[in-house]
Design a protein around this motif. Sequence first.
Motif, PDB file in Angstrom:
ATOM      1  N   ASN A   1       0.817  -1.211   0.000  1.00 11.56           N
ATOM      2  CA  ASN A   1       0.000   0.000   0.000  1.00 11.56           C
ATOM      3  C   ASN A   1       0.856   1.268   0.000  1.00 11.56           C
ATOM      4  OD1 ASN A   1      -2.404  -1.287  -0.215  1.00 11.56           O
ATOM      5  ND2 ASN A   1      -3.102  -0.909   1.860  1.00 11.56           N
ATOM      6  N   ALA A   2       1.959   1.248   0.722  1.00 12.53           N
ATOM      7  CA  ALA A   2       2.833   2.419   0.748  1.00 12.53           C
ATOM      8  C   ALA A   2       3.447   2.660  -0.628  1.00 12.53           C
ATOM      9  CB  ALA A   2       3.930   2.244   1.796  1.00 12.53           C
ATOM     10  N   PHE A   3       3.791   1.587  -1.325  1.00  8.49           N
ATOM     11  CA  PHE A   3       4.373   1.732  -2.664  1.00  8.49           C
ATOM     12  C   PHE A   3       3.358   2.309  -3.644  1.00  8.49           C
ATOM     13  CE2 PHE A   3       5.683   0.264  -6.880  1.00  8.49           C
ATOM     14  CZ  PHE A   3       6.984   0.737  -6.907  1.00  8.49           C
ATOM     15  N   LEU A   4       2.119   1.827  -3.583  1.00  8.08           N
ATOM     16  CA  LEU A   4       1.076   2.350  -4.478  1.00  8.08           C
ATOM     17  C   LEU A   4       0.784   3.811  -4.166  1.00  8.08           C
ATOM     18  CD1 LEU A   4      -1.357  -0.717  -4.560  1.00  8.08           C
ATOM     19  CD2 LEU A   4       0.327  -0.048  -6.282  1.00  8.08           C
ATOM     20  N   ALA A   5       0.739   4.145  -2.883  1.00 10.15           N
ATOM     21  CA  ALA A   5       0.539   5.544  -2.507  1.00 10.15           C
ATOM     22  C   ALA A   5       1.693   6.410  -3.000  1.00 10.15           C
ATOM     23  CB  ALA A   5       0.408   5.657  -0.981  1.00 10.15           C
ATOM     24  N   THR A   6       2.887   5.850  -3.003  1.00  5.65           N
ATOM     25  CA  THR A   6       4.056   6.578  -3.497  1.00  5.65           C
ATOM     26  C   THR A   6       3.951   6.851  -4.988  1.00  5.65           C
ATOM     27  OG1 THR A   6       5.453   5.600  -1.772  1.00  5.65           O
ATOM     28  CG2 THR A   6       6.570   6.518  -3.696  1.00  5.65           C
ATOM     29  N   LYS A   7       3.461   5.876  -5.748  1.00  6.98           N
ATOM     30  CA  LYS A   7       3.282   6.088  -7.193  1.00  6.98           C
ATOM     31  C   LYS A   7       2.305   7.236  -7.456  1.00  6.98           C
ATOM     32  CE  LYS A   7       3.280   2.877 -10.344  1.00  6.98           C
ATOM     33  NZ  LYS A   7       2.943   1.700 -11.179  1.00  6.98           N
ATOM     34  N   ILE A   8       1.202   7.232  -6.716  1.00 10.98           N
ATOM     35  CA  ILE A   8       0.213   8.297  -6.902  1.00 10.98           C
ATOM     36  C   ILE A   8       0.824   9.652  -6.558  1.00 10.98           C
ATOM     37  CG2 ILE A   8      -1.971   9.242  -6.052  1.00 10.98           C
ATOM     38  CD1 ILE A   8      -2.849   6.336  -5.491  1.00 10.98           C
ATOM     39  N   THR A   9       1.533   9.703  -5.450  1.00 10.17           N
ATOM     40  CA  THR A   9       2.117  10.965  -5.005  1.00 10.17           C
ATOM     41  C   THR A   9       3.208  11.435  -5.952  1.00 10.17           C
ATOM     42  OG1 THR A   9       1.606  10.377  -2.724  1.00 10.17           O
ATOM     43  CG2 THR A   9       3.231  12.113  -3.049  1.00 10.17           C
ATOM     44  N   PHE A  10       3.986  10.505  -6.469  1.00  9.06           N
ATOM     45  CA  PHE A  10       5.039  10.871  -7.419  1.00  9.06           C
ATOM     46  C   PHE A  10       4.446  11.520  -8.661  1.00  9.06           C
ATOM     47  CE2 PHE A  10       7.724  10.008 -11.092  1.00  9.06           C
ATOM     48  CZ  PHE A  10       8.949  10.506 -10.659  1.00  9.06           C
ATOM     49  N   ILE A  11       3.402  10.909  -9.226  1.00 11.05           N
ATOM     50  CA  ILE A  11       2.844  11.486 -10.451  1.00 11.05           C
ATOM     51  C   ILE A  11       2.140  12.806 -10.165  1.00 11.05           C
ATOM     52  CG2 ILE A  11       0.546  10.399 -10.503  1.00 11.05           C
ATOM     53  CD1 ILE A  11       3.058  10.810 -13.426  1.00 11.05           C
ATOM     54  N   ASN A  12       1.631  12.986  -8.958  1.00  9.28           N
ATOM     55  CA  ASN A  12       1.037  14.275  -8.609  1.00  9.28           C
ATOM     56  C   ASN A  12       2.101  15.366  -8.481  1.00  9.28           C
ATOM     57  OD1 ASN A  12      -1.683  13.631  -8.654  1.00  9.28           O
ATOM     58  ND2 ASN A  12      -1.712  12.931  -6.531  1.00  9.28           N
TER      59      ASN A  12
END
Length: 439
Positions: free
Chosen positions: A211-222
């Motif tokens: 879950n932390a990795f997926l949240a990181t992907k979202i935050t990175f693209i934002n």
Amino acid sequence: MRIVVIGTGYVGLVSGVCFSDFGHDVVCVDKDARKIDMLRSGKVPIFEPGLDRLMIRNVEAGRLTFTLDLDEAMEGAEAVFIAVGTPTRRGDGHADLTYVMAAAEEVAQKAKDYIVIVTKSTVPVGTNRKVREVVAAANPALDFDVASNPEFLREGAAIDDFMKPDRVVVGVETDRAAKVMAEIYRPLYLREFPIVTTDLESAEMIKYAANAFLATKITFINEIAALCEKVGADVKEVSKGMGLDNRIGKNFLHAGPGFGGSCFPKDTKALARIGQENASPMRITEAVISINEQVKRRMVDKLLDLCDGTFNGKVIAIMGVTFKPNTDDMRDAPSLTVVPALLGGGATVRVVDPQGRHEGEQLLPRVDWIEDPYAASQEADLIVILTEWNEFRALDLGRIASSMKTPRMADLRNIYTAEDARAAGFKAYSSVGRPDMEG
């Protein structure tokens, strides 16, 4: 096999219904009499596509029942799944394990024969060993094992995720427990879905790390989206170019107003806390938490620019307030940052959401709930797409623009394009990570 599921919230109810559809005899237990009465009458207290039909089918087949009585449920049970809430604890960001431990102790007091006590709730590393201690203290004579079986269900697609999982993770200590878990998931074994059997700590960590990795992907693209707006790039094209690299993948690279929901906010905070407690700071995760809040506030600034620097006296129509489509869940949704800022600035806010009103009326007081997006847009100063429900993907933009007082749109899910907006008669259009259109 007879299975007991404690907790009829999102995870517990979906799991119980799906286990019964595997052919098991499942009893779902909850202390909330209103919820049990609702389930017994065939009504589902949450919105999840297809869950009501699947539940009714298995109730009618005699494989699924609901009760308040754990004593009754435990009769002949071979496995008990604890699927109670683990909310973020106030003050320290840790997951609150009060309900998990209370359930474990109660199971220990009721159980008579060998049983596998399975933690389905998302819990910090080390929790299952604490569950073992609680059970052993409550009933020293009980023959039991503990197991960790974290869930990976996406709201809005939970049944498919359960029946056709990317993987099932099972943490156990003994071969005996492993055999019980294998029998529970036998239909998935037979169809060769990956089953990862590991130790307790690794199973617990897999959930948080994923879950932390997926949240990181979202935050990175934002973050990339914010930079795209400065340099004139198009984040949708950037995401596409990135996602075609198989090492990166296209999923979770959609820029928007920040992540919310029942998992990512809670689990990133819990992982950060676990790192702090073990002198191994999760610096990336900590940054993700901070940046995600900044993203939500940046959306407010974007709307303020579209409203000529003030919300006072403006009528703003919000399309969608749940954290994602196909759910009624509003936990940590971007709307809980955006809408109060609009109201606090003096705006009149109209909200359209196919499923959000039930929770939204409590969480977003002072807004006007309207069923139809066209009615909500009448004489509005701004329309904001905040959740990408299908109902908002093919709006008659010309009809909306012509009915507005000032035809301006903030498309925070990048459903449309500046060209679409211009052709429809909008005077201003702003999205996330793409150049704005102004009249």
